[in-house]
Design a protein around this motif. Structure first.
Motif, short mmCIF file in Angstrom:
data_model
loop_
_atom_site.label_atom_id
_atom_site.label_comp_id
_atom_site.label_asym_id
_atom_site.label_seq_id
_atom_site.Cartn_x
_atom_site.Cartn_y
_atom_site.Cartn_z
N MET A 1 -9.35 25.98 -68.45
CA MET A 1 -8.77 24.73 -69.01
C MET A 1 -8.86 23.56 -68.03
O MET A 1 -8.14 22.58 -68.15
CB MET A 1 -7.30 24.98 -69.40
N ASN A 2 -9.73 23.70 -67.02
CA ASN A 2 -9.97 22.63 -66.05
C ASN A 2 -8.71 22.18 -65.31
O ASN A 2 -8.47 20.98 -65.12
CB ASN A 2 -10.62 21.42 -66.76
N ALA A 3 -7.91 23.16 -64.87
CA ALA A 3 -6.81 22.83 -63.98
C ALA A 3 -7.39 22.19 -62.73
O ALA A 3 -8.39 22.65 -62.17
CB ALA A 3 -6.01 24.08 -63.63
N LEU A 4 -6.77 21.13 -62.27
CA LEU A 4 -7.35 20.28 -61.22
C LEU A 4 -7.14 20.88 -59.84
O LEU A 4 -6.01 21.06 -59.38
CB LEU A 4 -6.71 18.90 -61.29
N THR A 5 -8.22 21.16 -59.14
CA THR A 5 -8.16 21.64 -57.77
C THR A 5 -8.28 20.46 -56.81
O THR A 5 -8.67 19.35 -57.19
CB THR A 5 -9.29 22.63 -57.47
N TRP A 6 -7.96 20.73 -55.54
CA TRP A 6 -8.09 19.70 -54.51
C TRP A 6 -9.54 19.20 -54.45
O TRP A 6 -9.79 17.99 -54.39
CB TRP A 6 -7.65 20.27 -53.17
N ASP A 7 -10.50 20.12 -54.46
CA ASP A 7 -11.91 19.73 -54.36
C ASP A 7 -12.33 18.85 -55.53
O ASP A 7 -13.07 17.86 -55.35
CB ASP A 7 -12.80 20.98 -54.31
N GLN A 8 -11.91 19.21 -56.73
CA GLN A 8 -12.26 18.41 -57.91
C GLN A 8 -11.68 17.01 -57.81
O GLN A 8 -12.35 16.02 -58.11
CB GLN A 8 -11.76 19.10 -59.17
N ARG A 9 -10.42 16.94 -57.39
CA ARG A 9 -9.76 15.65 -57.26
C ARG A 9 -10.50 14.75 -56.28
O ARG A 9 -10.78 13.59 -56.56
CB ARG A 9 -8.32 15.86 -56.79
N GLU A 10 -10.83 15.30 -55.12
CA GLU A 10 -11.53 14.50 -54.11
C GLU A 10 -12.92 14.08 -54.61
O GLU A 10 -13.37 12.96 -54.33
CB GLU A 10 -11.65 15.30 -52.81
N ARG A 11 -13.59 14.96 -55.33
CA ARG A 11 -14.93 14.63 -55.84
C ARG A 11 -14.86 13.50 -56.87
O ARG A 11 -15.69 12.58 -56.85
CB ARG A 11 -15.58 15.87 -56.46
N ILE A 12 -13.88 13.55 -57.76
CA ILE A 12 -13.75 12.50 -58.76
C ILE A 12 -13.44 11.17 -58.09
O ILE A 12 -14.02 10.12 -58.44
CB ILE A 12 -12.66 12.86 -59.79
N MET A 13 -12.56 11.17 -57.09
CA MET A 13 -12.25 9.93 -56.38
C MET A 13 -13.48 9.37 -55.69
O MET A 13 -13.71 8.16 -55.69
CB MET A 13 -11.11 10.16 -55.39
N ALA A 14 -14.28 10.25 -55.09
CA ALA A 14 -15.50 9.80 -54.41
C ALA A 14 -16.49 9.20 -55.41
O ALA A 14 -17.14 8.18 -55.13
CB ALA A 14 -16.14 10.96 -53.66
N LEU A 15 -16.61 9.82 -56.58
CA LEU A 15 -17.52 9.30 -57.61
C LEU A 15 -17.05 7.94 -58.13
O LEU A 15 -17.87 7.04 -58.36
CB LEU A 15 -17.61 10.30 -58.77
N LEU A 16 -15.75 7.76 -58.29
CA LEU A 16 -15.22 6.48 -58.75
C LEU A 16 -15.45 5.40 -57.71
O LEU A 16 -15.81 4.25 -58.05
CB LEU A 16 -13.73 6.61 -59.09
N ALA A 17 -15.24 5.73 -56.43
CA ALA A 17 -15.48 4.76 -55.37
C ALA A 17 -16.96 4.38 -55.32
O ALA A 17 -17.32 3.21 -55.14
CB ALA A 17 -15.03 5.33 -54.02
N ALA A 18 -17.83 5.37 -55.50
CA ALA A 18 -19.27 5.11 -55.50
C ALA A 18 -19.66 4.23 -56.69
O ALA A 18 -20.51 3.34 -56.57
CB ALA A 18 -20.05 6.41 -55.53
N ALA A 19 -19.04 4.47 -57.84
CA ALA A 19 -19.32 3.66 -59.03
C ALA A 19 -18.93 2.21 -58.80
O ALA A 19 -19.64 1.29 -59.21
CB ALA A 19 -18.59 4.22 -60.25
N SER A 20 -17.79 2.00 -58.15
CA SER A 20 -17.36 0.63 -57.86
C SER A 20 -18.37 -0.11 -57.01
O SER A 20 -18.64 -1.30 -57.21
CB SER A 20 -16.00 0.64 -57.15
N ALA A 21 -18.95 0.60 -56.04
CA ALA A 21 -19.83 -0.04 -55.06
C ALA A 21 -21.28 -0.16 -55.52
O ALA A 21 -22.05 -0.91 -54.91
CB ALA A 21 -19.77 0.74 -53.75
N ASP A 22 -21.65 0.54 -56.57
CA ASP A 22 -23.05 0.60 -56.99
C ASP A 22 -23.31 -0.38 -58.14
O ASP A 22 -22.82 -0.18 -59.25
CB ASP A 22 -23.40 2.02 -57.43
N PRO A 23 -24.09 -1.43 -57.91
CA PRO A 23 -24.34 -2.39 -58.99
C PRO A 23 -25.08 -1.78 -60.18
O PRO A 23 -25.02 -2.32 -61.29
CB PRO A 23 -25.22 -3.47 -58.32
#
Length: 252
Positions: A1-23
């Motif tokens: 059921m996709n319970a959120l792990t620490w690794d998943q949380r950090e990966r999603i945050m990194a992807l969102l930060a990358a999306a912000s910075a990537d035109p």
């Protein structure tokens, strides 16, 4: 059921930060596979990474905690996770394919637009576990649906079907489950063809509006207009209007 792990949380945050910075990235979709969108935090194990100021872990028992441990864990964990969605400089769509419980529900509610499959449901599960809501839930829900309805959902922890979530304003649109990803793609493509910087500034204004007095909100609006008028897309929008043609925004 996709319970959120620490690794998943950090990966999603990194992807969102990358999306912000990537035109080249002009819209974001958050979705999942399987029966659930996110069943909340994974409480069965500890983070795989060692504890550090940027990677907190839960003390193993109450007797080992010192004052401030839990508050710090929440600030650097659940709260940082949810605000990374709200602060992303690109529009973020949640495509909720199944159960969204606990912080999984708050993850969806933090997104700019929420699509839900007709079999999806949202559960403020915290009270069932004797817990206080985290991940900005008590901040988000009253602003979306008012304090009385927010308290009802949080006090009882009942499952909220997608159709009812849409009726009270937590979901933008409910679609058949087999149409969810196609609809999310369609919405994302529409957003990606828009004036990306103008959308980012609009997102900032709307997110800040309920915490601002009128003078502050209007000052922020004027500043956003000043910033936006320096963008190529703003010039293209005006030029296309004058020339009576469809604008071609490049996100610049």
């Amino acid at each position: 059921m996709n319970a959120l792990t620490w690794d998943q949380r950090e990966r999603i945050m990194a992807l969102l930060a990358a999306a912000s910075a990537d035109p080249a990235v002009r819209a974001v979709v958050l979705t999942a596979t399987g029966k659930g969108f996110c069943a909340g935090a994974d409480l069965r194990g500890s983070p795989s990474a060692p504890a550090a100021p940027s990677a907190p872990s839960s003390p193993s028992s109450p007797s080992e905690r010192i004052a401030g441990d839990v508050a710090r864990m929440i600030r650097l964990g659940a709260q940082r996770f949810i605000t990374s969605v709200m602060d992303c400089e690109k529009p973020v769509i949640a495509a909720v394919n199944g159960t969204a419980a606990g912080i999984g529900a708050h993850l969806a509610f933090a997104c700019d637009l929420v699509l839900a499959a007709d079999n999806a449901k949202f559960i403020e599960v915290f009270a069932r576990r004797g817990l206080v809501p985290d991940g900005a839930g008590a901040y988000l829900l009253p602003r979306l649906i008012g304090p009385q309805k927010a308290k009802e959902l949080m006090f009882f922890g009942d499952a909220l079907p997608a159709a009812e979530a849409a009726r009270i304003g937590l979901v933008n649109k409910v679609v058949p489950a087999d149409e969810l990803h196609a609809t999310a793609k369609e919405w994302a493509e529409r957003l990606a063809q828009g004036p990306t910087r103008a959308l980012a500034l609009t997102k900032q204004l709307v997110n800040a509006s309920l915490d601002s007095d009128r003078a502050s909100a209007l000052a922020a609006e004027a500043a956003a207009q000043e910033i936006n008028m320096t963008t190529a897309d703003a010039n293209e929008g005006v030029a296309s209007f004058v020339e009576r043609r469809t604008p071609k925004y490049r996100g610049l």
